[in-house]
Design a protein around this motif. Structure first.
Motif, PDB file in Angstrom:
ATOM      1  N   GLU A   9       0.468  30.367   7.443  1.00 24.34           N
ATOM      2  CA  GLU A   9       1.663  29.574   7.089  1.00 24.34           C
ATOM      3  C   GLU A   9       1.354  28.083   7.120  1.00 24.34           C
ATOM      4  O   GLU A   9       1.780  27.327   6.241  1.00 24.34           O
ATOM      5  CB  GLU A   9       2.798  29.889   8.065  1.00 24.34           C
ATOM      6  N   LEU A  10       0.601  27.678   8.121  1.00 20.51           N
ATOM      7  CA  LEU A  10       0.261  26.268   8.252  1.00 20.51           C
ATOM      8  C   LEU A  10      -0.628  25.812   7.102  1.00 20.51           C
ATOM      9  O   LEU A  10      -0.457  24.718   6.553  1.00 20.51           O
ATOM     10  CB  LEU A  10      -0.446  26.038   9.589  1.00 20.51           C
ATOM     11  N   SER A  33       3.731   7.852  12.728  1.00 20.40           N
ATOM     12  CA  SER A  33       4.159   8.409  14.017  1.00 20.40           C
ATOM     13  C   SER A  33       5.053   9.622  13.814  1.00 20.40           C
ATOM     14  O   SER A  33       4.896  10.648  14.491  1.00 20.40           O
ATOM     15  CB  SER A  33       4.898   7.340  14.829  1.00 20.40           C
ATOM     16  N   TYR A  34       6.015   9.508  12.871  1.00 24.73           N
ATOM     17  CA  TYR A  34       6.904  10.643  12.589  1.00 24.73           C
ATOM     18  C   TYR A  34       6.105  11.837  12.055  1.00 24.73           C
ATOM     19  O   TYR A  34       6.359  12.985  12.417  1.00 24.73           O
ATOM     20  CB  TYR A  34       7.972  10.245  11.572  1.00 24.73           C
ATOM     21  N   LYS A  35       5.139  11.541  11.177  1.00 26.71           N
ATOM     22  CA  LYS A  35       4.318  12.600  10.597  1.00 26.71           C
ATOM     23  C   LYS A  35       3.504  13.312  11.680  1.00 26.71           C
ATOM     24  O   LYS A  35       3.396  14.542  11.695  1.00 26.71           O
ATOM     25  CB  LYS A  35       3.386  12.016   9.538  1.00 26.71           C
ATOM     26  N   GLU A  63       3.741  17.278  12.572  1.00 22.47           N
ATOM     27  CA  GLU A  63       2.568  18.135  12.440  1.00 22.47           C
ATOM     28  C   GLU A  63       2.209  18.802  13.771  1.00 22.47           C
ATOM     29  O   GLU A  63       1.770  19.951  13.795  1.00 22.47           O
ATOM     30  CB  GLU A  63       1.383  17.316  11.924  1.00 22.47           C
ATOM     31  N   LYS A  64       2.401  18.083  14.872  1.00 22.22           N
ATOM     32  CA  LYS A  64       2.115  18.664  16.175  1.00 22.22           C
ATOM     33  C   LYS A  64       3.037  19.856  16.449  1.00 22.22           C
ATOM     34  O   LYS A  64       2.601  20.899  16.956  1.00 22.22           O
ATOM     35  CB  LYS A  64       2.315  17.594  17.258  1.00 22.22           C
ATOM     36  N   LEU A  65       4.301  19.710  16.070  1.00 20.09           N
ATOM     37  CA  LEU A  65       5.264  20.795  16.269  1.00 20.09           C
ATOM     38  C   LEU A  65       4.954  21.969  15.344  1.00 20.09           C
ATOM     39  O   LEU A  65       5.043  23.142  15.752  1.00 20.09           O
ATOM     40  CB  LEU A  65       6.678  20.276  16.017  1.00 20.09           C
ATOM     41  N   GLU A  66       4.562  21.672  14.107  1.00 21.70           N
ATOM     42  CA  GLU A  66       4.222  22.734  13.149  1.00 21.70           C
ATOM     43  C   GLU A  66       3.016  23.545  13.625  1.00 21.70           C
ATOM     44  O   GLU A  66       2.984  24.768  13.490  1.00 21.70           O
ATOM     45  CB  GLU A  66       3.945  22.119  11.777  1.00 21.70           C
ATOM     46  N   GLN A  67       2.030  22.853  14.199  1.00 23.49           N
ATOM     47  CA  GLN A  67       0.839  23.546  14.695  1.00 23.49           C
ATOM     48  C   GLN A  67       1.185  24.524  15.818  1.00 23.49           C
ATOM     49  O   GLN A  67       0.560  25.574  15.964  1.00 23.49           O
ATOM     50  CB  GLN A  67      -0.180  22.526  15.204  1.00 23.49           C
ATOM     51  N   ALA A  68       2.197  24.165  16.595  1.00 20.71           N
ATOM     52  CA  ALA A  68       2.579  25.016  17.717  1.00 20.71           C
ATOM     53  C   ALA A  68       3.450  26.193  17.275  1.00 20.71           C
ATOM     54  O   ALA A  68       3.421  27.255  17.911  1.00 20.71           O
ATOM     55  CB  ALA A  68       3.333  24.186  18.761  1.00 20.71           C
TER      56      ALA A  68
END
Length: 343
Positions: free
Chosen positions: A68-69, A51-53, A57-62
């Motif tokens: 960079e991703l 869940s934390y991951k 990852e959702k925040l990183e994608q945004a």
């Protein structure tokens, strides 16, 4: 007359057959219901690391650009690969997360007992149990049972950490004190190590309207105080004596698990916010459960356990009505206490 006799025999035979059919049908319904109840009981296990991951990852994608991703995912893959090799020689520790949202009846103990039974079949002293606890207390016997369930974890030699984000008072603190460590949010409410009992007495109202009320008992103290009868000073003294005895047991219980406490100082029925509770050694550290679990997720596997038992429609309606009524009463009392506390 002969016709009536034959007809009576016929009715008797038909009735016997009908009753037999009804018994068979009722038996089938009961068996199916019991089987259905068994199927409606199950243990859910969620890995919180995933869940934390997913959130990260959702925040990183945004936020990150495509290049960079891609570079970040490549670096993460290398880290995961090294971690898997290391886990072969040094397995990650496991942390089991339980939740207890208490009401007056401590009804959540029905799920808690099954969750603890399940984890004790697999947990080791190298693991850890974290209980996220929220309760303002309630019935003595109900919270005594809930506390006894947590004692099973301590007796198994498994470290127990109790996290209090909002409130652990009275029976709630009885549960919390069993933890090897107690973590609390800075403004969480803790304490209320005391016992209270209150009831109205309508005896004078009944007398005013010429209504007699009688209660028959066998045993001098089978009834001490009543709602409708005329209470005596002797009954009040016995009732107060019982309260004092329960309070002594409560204090002894807390002191046996929190020897660092000055029990006479804190067992006054008062409540304190997290910062003051830390100074009085009611808690060991100021920290929210989210902060603690997020830290532990970096070096341990986190599993959240939830035992579910689906209720029938009438049971759900009854529980919903009871909860609404109980929460309404508690909300009123809480507002009165908050006014007293903050003013």
């Amino acid at each position: 007359m002969e016709f009536l006799g034959d007809y009576a025999v016929f009715l008797a035979k038909v009735s016997t057959v009908v009753i037999a059919v009804i018994i068979v049908l009722v038996t089938i319904v009961v068996l199916r219901r019991d089987r259905g109840r068994q199927n409606n009981r199950h243990l859910e296990v969620h890995k919180l690391n995933d869940s934390y991951k997913m959130l990260r990852e959702k925040l990183e994608q945004a936020l990150l650009e495509k290049d960079e991703l891609k570079a970040l995912r490549k670096a993460e893959a290398k880290v995961v690969k090294r971690a898997k090799k290391q886990e072969k020689t040094e397995p990650k520790s496991r942390l089991f997360v339980l939740n207890f949202d208490g009401d007056i009846r401590a009804s959540a103990v029905e799920s808690l007992r099954h969750e603890i039974t399940a984890l004790l079949t697999i947990a080791k002293p190298s693991d850890e149990v974290v209980l996220r606890l929220e309760s303002g207390g309630g019935m003595v016997h109900a919270y005594g049972l809930a506390a006894s369930q947590l004692v099973r974890i301590r007796q198994a030699g498994i470290p127990l950490t109790v996290c209090v984000d909002k409130v652990a008072a009275s029976g709630g603190y009885m549960m919390a004190c069993i933890g090897d460590r107690i973590l609390a949010a800075p403004f969480a409410i803790l304490g209320s190590i005391g016992v209270v009992a209150q009831l109205p007495n309508l005896n004078r109202l009944l007398k005013k309207h010429n209504v007699d009320y009688e209660v028959l008992t066998a045993g001098e103290y089978k009834r001490t105080l009543t709602i409708f009868g005329e209470n005596t000073e002797k009954g009040r003294e016995k009732f107060q004596e019982d309260l004092e005895m329960t309070h002594r047991l409560f204090k002894d219980f807390v002191a046996s698990y929190r020897s660092q406490l000055n029990i006479e100082e804190v067992a006054t029925g008062e409540i304190w916010l997290g910062t003051t509770a830390l100074n009085k050694k009611l808690v060991d550290e100021l920290m929210t459960s989210d902060e603690y679990l997020a830290k532990r997720a970096t070096d341990a596997e986190l599993f959240q356990l939830h035992y579910i038992e689906k209720k029938s429609l009438p049971e759900r309606f009854g529980m919903a009505f009871g909860n609404v009524l109980e929460k309404g009463l508690l909300k009123g009392l809480t507002r009165l206490n908050e006014q007293k506390f903050w003013q």
